[in-house]
Design an enzyme around this catalytic site. Structure first.
Site, short mmCIF file in Angstrom:
data_model
loop_
_atom_site.label_atom_id
_atom_site.label_comp_id
_atom_site.label_asym_id
_atom_site.label_seq_id
_atom_site.Cartn_x
_atom_site.Cartn_y
_atom_site.Cartn_z
N GLU A 55 -30.18 58.75 -8.66
CA GLU A 55 -29.03 59.43 -9.27
C GLU A 55 -28.18 60.23 -8.24
O GLU A 55 -28.87 61.28 -7.65
CB GLU A 55 -29.24 59.78 -10.39
CG GLU A 55 -28.11 60.01 -11.59
CD GLU A 55 -27.30 59.18 -11.92
OE1 GLU A 55 -26.71 58.41 -10.85
OE2 GLU A 55 -27.34 58.62 -13.04
N ASP A 56 -26.95 60.30 -8.54
CA ASP A 56 -26.18 61.37 -8.00
C ASP A 56 -25.95 62.58 -8.56
O ASP A 56 -26.35 63.77 -7.91
CB ASP A 56 -24.41 60.77 -7.34
CG ASP A 56 -23.94 60.42 -8.68
OD1 ASP A 56 -24.71 60.21 -9.92
OD2 ASP A 56 -22.79 60.27 -8.74
N ASP A 59 -26.01 65.55 -15.30
CA ASP A 59 -25.15 66.57 -16.08
C ASP A 59 -25.84 66.91 -17.41
O ASP A 59 -26.58 67.71 -17.49
CB ASP A 59 -23.75 65.83 -16.14
CG ASP A 59 -22.64 66.59 -16.66
OD1 ASP A 59 -22.94 67.76 -17.30
OD2 ASP A 59 -21.58 66.29 -16.49
N PHE A 71 -16.15 70.59 -11.65
CA PHE A 71 -15.86 69.38 -11.33
C PHE A 71 -16.05 69.15 -9.86
O PHE A 71 -15.35 69.44 -9.16
CB PHE A 71 -14.66 68.99 -11.90
CG PHE A 71 -14.26 67.51 -12.35
CD1 PHE A 71 -14.60 66.44 -11.47
CD2 PHE A 71 -13.68 67.13 -13.46
CE1 PHE A 71 -14.31 65.06 -11.59
CE2 PHE A 71 -13.41 65.77 -13.72
CZ PHE A 71 -13.77 64.87 -12.98
N ARG A 105 -14.38 59.19 -4.12
CA ARG A 105 -15.96 58.90 -3.43
C ARG A 105 -16.34 58.78 -2.35
O ARG A 105 -17.36 59.27 -2.06
CB ARG A 105 -16.24 57.43 -4.26
CG ARG A 105 -16.61 57.29 -5.71
CD ARG A 105 -17.07 55.91 -6.10
NE ARG A 105 -16.97 55.45 -7.29
CZ ARG A 105 -17.64 55.90 -8.40
NH1 ARG A 105 -18.44 56.81 -8.41
NH2 ARG A 105 -17.20 55.41 -9.74
C1 PRP Z 1 -22.04 59.70 -13.67
C2 PRP Z 1 -23.37 59.92 -12.80
C3 PRP Z 1 -24.61 59.80 -13.86
C4 PRP Z 1 -24.13 60.39 -15.18
C5 PRP Z 1 -24.54 61.73 -15.45
O1 PRP Z 1 -21.73 58.41 -13.86
O2 PRP Z 1 -23.34 59.16 -11.79
O3 PRP Z 1 -24.99 58.54 -13.93
O4 PRP Z 1 -22.37 60.40 -14.98
O5 PRP Z 1 -24.33 62.24 -16.65
P1 PRP Z 1 -25.23 62.44 -17.66
O6 PRP Z 1 -26.45 63.24 -17.18
O7 PRP Z 1 -24.32 63.57 -18.85
O8 PRP Z 1 -25.56 61.45 -18.44
P2 PRP Z 1 -20.45 57.61 -14.15
O9 PRP Z 1 -20.70 57.23 -15.75
O10 PRP Z 1 -19.40 58.67 -13.80
O11 PRP Z 1 -20.47 56.56 -13.56
P3 PRP Z 1 -20.54 56.35 -12.00
O12 PRP Z 1 -21.86 56.54 -11.37
O13 PRP Z 1 -20.04 54.72 -11.59
O14 PRP Z 1 -19.60 57.28 -11.15
#
Ligand code: PRP
Length: 184
Positions: free
Chosen positions: A103-104, A107, A156, A169
Site C-alpha cells: 500500500e502507498d 491514513d 496532504f 501521481r
Molecule cells: C488511498 C490510499 C489507500 C487509502 C488509505 O486510496 O491509496 O488505499 O486511501 O486511506 P485509509 O487508511 O484512510 O483507508 P484512494 O482511495 O485515494 O485510491 P488510489 O490508491 O487509487 O489513489
C-alpha cells in the site's frame, strides 16, 4: 480550484526521488530476508501503490509473484469509510501462499484493515502489509505494524503514486500539496 501539474503546486518536498529509492531498497532487502525460500505473493492495491510496488518488487532479488487488486470506496467523500468495493479482484488463489499487501499510504487504516480481513478469510499461509507512508497522527499515534517506509505528518501529500483528483501521481518525489490547490 486551480489544478496544474506544475511543481508550483507543491509547498515542499517531503522525500526526494533519491530518498525514496534508498528506503525502498532497504524495505526490499528486509522483505527478502523475511521471506527467504517462501516465494511471496506481492499484492498491489491500485492505483496509489503502483510505483512503490514495482520498485519494491524489483528490490527483492528472489522469486516473487505479482498480482493486483483494485478497490473503490463507497460514498462520495474524500475520506475513507473502510467500506470498499472490489472492482478488480486477484487472479491468484492465495490459499496457502505467503501474502504481502503493498500500500502507498495508511491514513485512517480502514482500507488496509478491510483488505487484510478479506484476504485472511481466503486462508493464506501468512499475511502482512508493506506500506510506504504511515500517517499515524490520524490514528492517535498508533503505528502501522507491518513493513513501514516513512512516518509522515498529517498533511496532504502527493507524488510517487499519490494523487489529488487524479493529478500528481507521476511526480518522482513526494511533496506536500499547497492548500490553495484543494481549497476554494
Ligand atoms: C488511498 C490510499 C489507500 C487509502 C488509505 O486510496 O491509496 O488505499 O486511501 O486511506 P485509509 O487508511 O484512510 O483507508 P484512494 O482511495 O485515494 O485510491 P488510489 O490508491 O487509487 O489513489
Amino acid at each position: 480550484m486551480r489544478i496544474t501539474t506544475e511543481q508550483n503546486d507543491i509547498a515542499r518536498v517531503l522525500f526526494s526521488e533519491e530518498q525514496i529509492a534508498r528506503r525502498v531498497k532497504e524495505l526490499g532487502a528486509q522483505l527478502m530476508e523475511q521471506y527467504a525460500g517462501k516465494e511471496p505473493l506481492m499484492v498491489c492495491i491500485l492505483k496509489g501503490a503502483s510505483f512503490f510496488y514495482t520498485d519494491l518488487c524489483r528490490a527483492m532479488h528472489c522469486n516473487v509473484f505479482m498480482d493486483f487488486i483494485a478497490i473503490s470506496s463507497y460514498g462520495a467523500g474524500s475520506k475513507s469509510t473502510g467500506v470498499v468495493r472490489i472492482s478488480k479482484d486477484l487472479d491468484t488463489n492465495i490459499t496457502g501462499r505467503h501474502v504481502v499487501i503493498v500500500e502507498d499510504i495508511i491514513d485512517s487504516g480502514l482500507t488496509l484493515q478491510y483488505l487484510t480481513e478479506l484476504l485472511s478469510s481466503r486462508k493464506p499461509a501468512s499475511i502482512q502489509t508493506a506500506c510506504l507512508l504511515d500517517k499515524r497522527e490520524r490514528r492517535g499515534g498508533a503505528a502501522h505494524t507491518g513493513i513501514t517506509g516513512f512516518v509522515i505528518p498529517d498533511e496532504f501529500v502527493v507524488g510517487y503514486g499519490l494523487d489529488y483528483a487524479g493529478y500528481y501521481r507521476n511526480l518522482p518525489y513526494i511533496g506536500v500539496l499547497k492548500a490553495e490547490v484543494y481549497t476554494d
